[in-house]
Design an enzyme around this catalytic site. Structure first.
Site, mmCIF file in Angstrom:
data_model
loop_
_atom_site.group_PDB
_atom_site.id
_atom_site.type_symbol
_atom_site.label_atom_id
_atom_site.label_comp_id
_atom_site.label_asym_id
_atom_site.label_seq_id
_atom_site.Cartn_x
_atom_site.Cartn_y
_atom_site.Cartn_z
ATOM 1 C CG ASP A 22 -0.305 -0.511 2.486
ATOM 2 O OD1 ASP A 22 0.926 -0.513 2.563
ATOM 3 O OD2 ASP A 22 -1.039 -0.897 3.405
ATOM 4 C CG ASP A 40 -9.055 -1.054 11.596
ATOM 5 O OD1 ASP A 40 -8.082 -1.750 11.232
ATOM 6 O OD2 ASP A 40 -9.441 -0.053 10.964
ATOM 7 C CG HIS A 56 -5.841 -2.001 8.716
ATOM 8 N ND1 HIS A 56 -6.032 -0.824 9.406
ATOM 9 C CD2 HIS A 56 -4.496 -2.183 8.717
ATOM 10 C CE1 HIS A 56 -4.868 -0.337 9.793
ATOM 11 N NE2 HIS A 56 -3.920 -1.142 9.392
ATOM 12 C CD GLU A 114 -8.786 1.096 7.745
ATOM 13 O OE1 GLU A 114 -8.831 0.146 8.547
ATOM 14 O OE2 GLU A 114 -8.230 2.174 8.012
HETATM 15 C C1 F6R Z 1 1.481 -1.537 6.148
HETATM 16 C C2 F6R Z 1 0.155 -2.074 6.263
HETATM 17 C C3 F6R Z 1 -0.646 -2.052 7.506
HETATM 18 C C4 F6R Z 1 0.155 -2.328 8.782
HETATM 19 C C5 F6R Z 1 -0.760 -2.202 9.996
HETATM 20 C C6 F6R Z 1 -0.020 -2.453 11.289
HETATM 21 O O1 F6R Z 1 1.964 -1.697 4.824
HETATM 22 O O2 F6R Z 1 -0.309 -2.529 5.271
HETATM 23 O O3 F6R Z 1 -1.661 -3.026 7.396
HETATM 24 O O4 F6R Z 1 0.716 -3.603 8.717
HETATM 25 O O5 F6R Z 1 -1.317 -0.931 10.032
HETATM 26 O O6 F6R Z 1 0.908 -1.448 11.479
HETATM 27 P P1 F6R Z 1 1.975 -1.522 12.652
HETATM 28 O O7 F6R Z 1 2.905 -2.623 12.298
HETATM 29 O O8 F6R Z 1 2.670 -0.177 12.616
HETATM 30 O O9 F6R Z 1 1.205 -1.775 13.900
#
Ligand code: F6R
Length: 236
Positions: free
Chosen positions: A67, A136, A138, A143
């Protein structure tokens, strides 16, 4: 599903890096699906160490990232392209021409999404997809929603995601409100999935995602239908 609980973030990072290293050793021209965020940073450090020690060769590896924030170009220090360069690509012998991150500044983000999916398809899909998980539920930036979206698409980031990611920006107002993310199609088509999560605050969502009902309201729950998922969790 293989759910591995470890004692520390360091142990999580060592195990995840070993799994990715095995993938590269077994298939030197593999396609890695990569993630950003805080969870994989330690894994990338261990991979860099292996590469520096001559144990790992990225020269024929191809990567596709999950992403990117809409509106940030690759030079922005909070863009995911910048993150990948500084946390991994600049420190291993990967050919940057073989690394893809969706563009968040394309004038036509829908076309960008379609081209991104075509690119992944042209590579023959992803061999190993590395994921983190949001509070959440994702994965990528898929989301919670009424449906699972298959294609790479633009999403409105949820308030909890914006709040969680504000720690990387000067103020919460600077956090982009939209992102472009790989959809569930490419993630579910990956031959292997490796999800890393650390911190006590991730425990509840992991329970919901991997032991609760499969629902687009908990996007990671779709992984229960994937035949080869490894989760590595450290509470610390
Ligand atoms: C990042 C991504 C997100 C993160 C998620 C957890 O490329 O796709 O899904 O993996 O937001 O983020 P952290 O590891 O910072 O808790």
């Amino acid at each position: 599903m293989n759910f591995i609980t470890v004692k520390s973030y360091d142990e999580l990072s060592i195990k995840a890096a070993n799994i990715i290293a095995s993938q590269i050793i077994m298939k030197p021209n593999c396609v890695l699906g990569l993630a950003t965020g805080s969870s994989p940073v330690g894994t990338y450090k261990k991979l860099i160490e292996k590469c520096a020690a001559g144990e790992l060769d990225f020269s024929t590896v191809t990567s596709v990232n999950l992403d990117e924030y809409v509106g940030l170009n690759g030079d922005h220090d909070q863009s995911y392209r910048y993150f990948m360069n500084t946390n991994l690509f600049d420190h291993v012998n990967i050919d940057k021409n073989r690394t893809a991150v969706p563009s968040g500044i394309s004038g036509d983000l829908e076309a960008e999404g379609a081209a991104y999916d075509k690119h992944i398809e042209s590579l023959g899909g992803i061999d190993l997809q590395l994921l983190g998980i949001g509070l959440d539920g994702h994965i990528g930036f898929n989301e919670p929603a009424d449906v699972f979206t298959k294609e790479t698409h633009v999403v409105d980031l949820h308030e909890s995601t914006i709040e969680a990611n504000a720690r990387f920006f000067e103020s919460i107002d600077d956090v982009p409100k939209k992102a472009i993310t790989m959809g569930m199609g490419a993630i579910m088509n990956a031959k292997k999935v490796l999800l890393v999560a650390n911190g006590a605050n991730k425990k509840e969502i992991l329970e919901k995602a991997f032991f609760g009902p499969i629902t687009p309201q908990v996007p990671a729950s779709i992984l229960q239908l994937h035949p080869d998922v490894t989760v590595i969790y450290s509470e610390n």
